[in-house]
Design a protein around this motif. Sequence first.
Motif, PDB file in Angstrom:
ATOM      1  N   MET A   1      70.188   3.596  60.299  1.00 48.79           N
ATOM      2  CA  MET A   1      70.299   4.976  60.797  1.00 48.79           C
ATOM      3  C   MET A   1      71.225   5.791  59.881  1.00 48.79           C
ATOM      4  O   MET A   1      70.904   6.921  59.511  1.00 48.79           O
ATOM      5  CB  MET A   1      70.906   4.889  62.201  1.00 48.79           C
ATOM      6  CG  MET A   1      70.839   6.122  62.982  1.00 48.79           C
ATOM      7  SD  MET A   1      69.183   6.219  63.635  1.00 48.79           S
ATOM      8  CE  MET A   1      69.470   7.412  64.904  1.00 48.79           C
TER       9      MET A   1
ATOM     10  N   GLY B   1      69.706  20.104  71.370  1.00 47.78           N
ATOM     11  CA  GLY B   1      69.284  19.780  70.004  1.00 47.78           C
ATOM     12  C   GLY B   1      67.831  20.114  69.723  1.00 47.78           C
ATOM     13  O   GLY B   1      67.440  20.248  68.567  1.00 47.78           O
TER      14      GLY B   1
ATOM     15  N   GLN C   1      72.739   1.741  68.571  1.00 52.96           N
ATOM     16  CA  GLN C   1      73.101   2.298  67.260  1.00 52.96           C
ATOM     17  C   GLN C   1      74.615   2.319  67.096  1.00 52.96           C
ATOM     18  O   GLN C   1      75.183   3.244  66.516  1.00 52.96           O
ATOM     19  CB  GLN C   1      72.543   3.729  67.099  1.00 52.96           C
ATOM     20  CG  GLN C   1      71.072   3.857  67.299  1.00 52.96           C
ATOM     21  CD  GLN C   1      70.249   3.248  66.174  1.00 52.96           C
ATOM     22  OE1 GLN C   1      70.783   2.838  65.155  1.00 52.96           O
ATOM     23  NE2 GLN C   1      68.955   3.157  66.360  1.00 52.96           N
TER      24      GLN C   1
ATOM     25  N   ALA D   1      67.508   5.199  71.132  1.00 56.60           N
ATOM     26  CA  ALA D   1      68.026   6.341  70.358  1.00 56.60           C
ATOM     27  C   ALA D   1      66.929   6.982  69.508  1.00 56.60           C
ATOM     28  O   ALA D   1      66.965   8.188  69.245  1.00 56.60           O
ATOM     29  CB  ALA D   1      69.166   5.881  69.453  1.00 56.60           C
TER      30      ALA D   1
ATOM     31  N   LEU E   1      65.172  10.049  70.598  1.00 55.99           N
ATOM     32  CA  LEU E   1      65.921  11.318  70.619  1.00 55.99           C
ATOM     33  C   LEU E   1      66.265  11.810  69.215  1.00 55.99           C
ATOM     34  O   LEU E   1      65.997  12.955  68.865  1.00 55.99           O
ATOM     35  CB  LEU E   1      67.223  11.130  71.414  1.00 55.99           C
ATOM     36  CG  LEU E   1      67.071  10.858  72.908  1.00 55.99           C
ATOM     37  CD1 LEU E   1      68.385  10.391  73.507  1.00 55.99           C
ATOM     38  CD2 LEU E   1      66.558  12.100  73.625  1.00 55.99           C
TER      39      LEU E   1
ATOM     40  N   GLU F   1      59.163  14.081  72.940  1.00 64.64           N
ATOM     41  CA  GLU F   1      58.427  15.245  73.464  1.00 64.64           C
ATOM     42  C   GLU F   1      58.212  16.278  72.351  1.00 64.64           C
ATOM     43  O   GLU F   1      57.144  16.881  72.250  1.00 64.64           O
ATOM     44  CB  GLU F   1      59.196  15.880  74.627  1.00 64.64           C
ATOM     45  CG  GLU F   1      59.280  15.018  75.888  1.00 64.64           C
ATOM     46  CD  GLU F   1      60.269  13.852  75.754  1.00 64.64           C
ATOM     47  OE1 GLU F   1      61.132  13.884  74.866  1.00 64.64           O
ATOM     48  OE2 GLU F   1      60.150  12.897  76.543  1.00 64.64           O
TER      49      GLU F   1
HETATM   50  C1  LIG Z   1      71.797   8.033  67.743  1.00 58.96           C
HETATM   51  C2  LIG Z   1      71.601   9.508  67.567  1.00 58.96           C
HETATM   52  C3  LIG Z   1      71.878  10.094  66.330  1.00 58.96           C
HETATM   53  C4  LIG Z   1      71.741  11.474  66.150  1.00 58.96           C
HETATM   54  N1  LIG Z   1      72.021  12.022  64.933  1.00 58.96           N
HETATM   55  C5  LIG Z   1      71.926  13.374  64.763  1.00 58.96           C
HETATM   56  C6  LIG Z   1      72.251  13.975  63.499  1.00 58.96           C
HETATM   57  O1  LIG Z   1      72.564  13.292  62.526  1.00 58.96           O
HETATM   58  N2  LIG Z   1      72.203  15.322  63.407  1.00 58.96           N
HETATM   59  C7  LIG Z   1      71.842  16.125  64.445  1.00 58.96           C
HETATM   60  O2  LIG Z   1      71.823  17.339  64.292  1.00 58.96           O
HETATM   61  N3  LIG Z   1      71.527  15.585  65.663  1.00 58.96           N
HETATM   62  C8  LIG Z   1      71.563  14.240  65.839  1.00 58.96           C
HETATM   63  N4  LIG Z   1      71.240  13.670  67.061  1.00 58.96           N
HETATM   64  C9  LIG Z   1      70.927  14.528  68.177  1.00 58.96           C
HETATM   65  C10 LIG Z   1      69.423  14.626  68.430  1.00 58.96           C
HETATM   66  O3  LIG Z   1      68.810  15.335  67.377  1.00 58.96           O
HETATM   67  C11 LIG Z   1      69.236  15.317  69.780  1.00 58.96           C
HETATM   68  O4  LIG Z   1      69.678  14.414  70.780  1.00 58.96           O
HETATM   69  C12 LIG Z   1      67.787  15.676  70.025  1.00 58.96           C
HETATM   70  O5  LIG Z   1      67.385  16.703  69.150  1.00 58.96           O
HETATM   71  C13 LIG Z   1      67.575  16.158  71.463  1.00 58.96           C
HETATM   72  O6  LIG Z   1      68.521  17.161  71.793  1.00 58.96           O
HETATM   73  P1  LIG Z   1      69.362  17.039  73.122  1.00 58.96           P
HETATM   74  O7  LIG Z   1      69.910  15.660  73.222  1.00 58.96           O
HETATM   75  O8  LIG Z   1      70.326  18.169  73.150  1.00 58.96           O
HETATM   76  O9  LIG Z   1      68.310  17.218  74.286  1.00 58.96           O
HETATM   77  P2  LIG Z   1      67.675  18.631  74.812  1.00 58.96           P
HETATM   78  O10 LIG Z   1      67.266  19.479  73.672  1.00 58.96           O
HETATM   79  O11 LIG Z   1      68.655  19.180  75.790  1.00 58.96           O
HETATM   80  O12 LIG Z   1      66.413  18.102  75.560  1.00 58.96           O
HETATM   81  C14 LIG Z   1      66.493  17.324  76.751  1.00 58.96           C
HETATM   82  C15 LIG Z   1      65.128  16.756  77.100  1.00 58.96           C
HETATM   83  O13 LIG Z   1      64.190  17.823  77.263  1.00 58.96           O
HETATM   84  C16 LIG Z   1      63.072  17.632  76.419  1.00 58.96           C
HETATM   85  N5  LIG Z   1      62.606  18.932  75.949  1.00 58.96           N
HETATM   86  C17 LIG Z   1      63.334  19.947  75.415  1.00 58.96           C
HETATM   87  N6  LIG Z   1      62.542  20.979  75.101  1.00 58.96           N
HETATM   88  C18 LIG Z   1      61.286  20.604  75.413  1.00 58.96           C
HETATM   89  C19 LIG Z   1      60.004  21.242  75.332  1.00 58.96           C
HETATM   90  N7  LIG Z   1      59.872  22.463  74.812  1.00 58.96           N
HETATM   91  N8  LIG Z   1      58.907  20.549  75.756  1.00 58.96           N
HETATM   92  C20 LIG Z   1      59.035  19.292  76.261  1.00 58.96           C
HETATM   93  N9  LIG Z   1      60.212  18.648  76.373  1.00 58.96           N
HETATM   94  C21 LIG Z   1      61.315  19.300  75.959  1.00 58.96           C
HETATM   95  C22 LIG Z   1      63.603  16.803  75.244  1.00 58.96           C
HETATM   96  O14 LIG Z   1      62.570  16.111  74.600  1.00 58.96           O
HETATM   97  C23 LIG Z   1      64.569  15.881  75.961  1.00 58.96           C
HETATM   98  O15 LIG Z   1      63.854  14.804  76.513  1.00 58.96           O
HETATM   99  C24 LIG Z   1      71.324  12.282  67.234  1.00 58.96           C
HETATM  100  C25 LIG Z   1      71.012  11.696  68.467  1.00 58.96           C
HETATM  101  C26 LIG Z   1      71.139  10.324  68.633  1.00 58.96           C
HETATM  102  C27 LIG Z   1      70.772   9.712  69.955  1.00 58.96           C
END
Ligand SMILES: Cc1cc2nc3c(=O)[nH]c(=O)nc-3n(C[C@H](O)[C@H](O)[C@H](O)COP(=O)(O)OP(=O)(O)OC[C@H]3O[C@@H](n4cnc5c(N)ncnc54)[C@H](O)[C@@H]3O)c2cc1C
Length: 396
Positions: free
Chosen positions: A87, A131, A203, A358, A361, A367
Amino acid sequence: MQLGWTSAQQELRERFLDFGRRQVSFGTTDRDRDGDFDLDLWKSQAELGLWRLPVPRQDGGLGGSWWDFLAAFEGLAAGADDFGFLMSTIAHAGLIRVLLAHGTAGQRARFLPGLLGGQVGATAATEESGGSHVARIGAAAVPSDSGYRLSGEKCHITNAPIADVLLIVGRVPSLGARDITLFLLASSSPGLSLGGHEDLLGQRSSPTGSVRLDRVPVTEGDVLGGMGRGLETLYSFLAFDRLMYAVAVAGALELVLQRGMDRAHSRSAFGRPIADHQYVQDKLVDIKLTMEAARWLGYSAMSGLVAGDSQFSSQASLAKLVASEGMVRAGLELIQIFGHTGYERRNGVDRVVRDAIALRLAGGSTEMMKKNVFKILAETSRTRAAEPLVADGAES
Ligand SMILES: Cc1cc2nc3c(=O)[nH]c(=O)nc-3n(C[C@H](O)[C@H](O)[C@H](O)COP(=O)(O)OP(=O)(O)OC[C@H]3O[C@@H](n4cnc5c(N)ncnc54)[C@H](O)[C@@H]3O)c2cc1C
């Protein structure tokens, strides 16, 4: 499209497989338990030349291709038995690729030597507010006497706690509607501070954390890919990131499959090895199927990316979708094949599924992968519907 490794690429694959097996695999359980990142291993990987492979000679690299890099990375993934390490490697590789593709000569000269030589890179988009909807991020650069001041807070960023170089996804509100902009910064920049390791379910050997930006002075010289052009640049970065997840899963599943096969042959029930029972065979075949689907979709996305094919983004999303969902299933099935032994944490079988969750996400959620694939599917079908079925003057 490339349909197999050349003999030189096969050699690279073997070299990094060996590094994974002999060095990275050692201590995996401890790093997972303690949430440790091994900086010495990281430096050894750099010394072995992984980062220099796809970098032009004039930029300090070995002048190879991204296919060479992918061959080496697949070998690493097949040997390493540490998805956290992969990762961190994926995050760093993405930064090097985007820097080569969009960086100015000055930016490459400033950052590449460190990034190729053992420093750590990170890309920070996600914020507490979410995110998935990248265009809604809040980190913003506002004009100041000497340029701009960038403020905001990022979270869940791979490699952030130990990063030397960060690509920050921010915005420049004074630009108007198209204001998403990428800033390439040293972690030593005044006003920039890094948080500690987040305590994650999986992770755990990859340090993940926050980045705080408190009026960090930035100029146009710190912008990567042009002011207001951040989304386009980010999308090409994300496609590469996603196909790398798929190739990482393909490699990692080689180990998972071997473990499952060994257990199925050595464990007996009802007077014969459990490998003789068709329900057990089904699980192993499913792991093999995910492994091959992830691998070939990953290669197909890489081909599209290299050729500039318009479908590469959809292929990369499909590759990540198949790989991440399949890896979760594979982890669950591995525990099932091991029975109670798999459910005991001390045996490390559970790590596969914890790490895999992980992947649903990071790099864009399952999604969002489906949304991306469907969007392109809908656009393609609209274009096709607009075309006449039989060209003017042609006979059926
Ligand atoms: C181990 C790990 C490493 C990571 N590393 C990085 C990194 O290096 N850089 C970085 O910027 N981020 C990183 N992330 C963050 C990751 O990119 C975000 O967790 C991811 O983009 C989802 O954002 P969120 O967790 O805020 O969920 P949200 O955006 O709040 O979404 C929550 C849920 O709603 C669903 N959802 C949201 N919008 C929609 C839609 N329009 N239609 C259907 N479903 C929807 C999502 O799929 C999710 O299931 C990392 C995450 C993990 C777990």
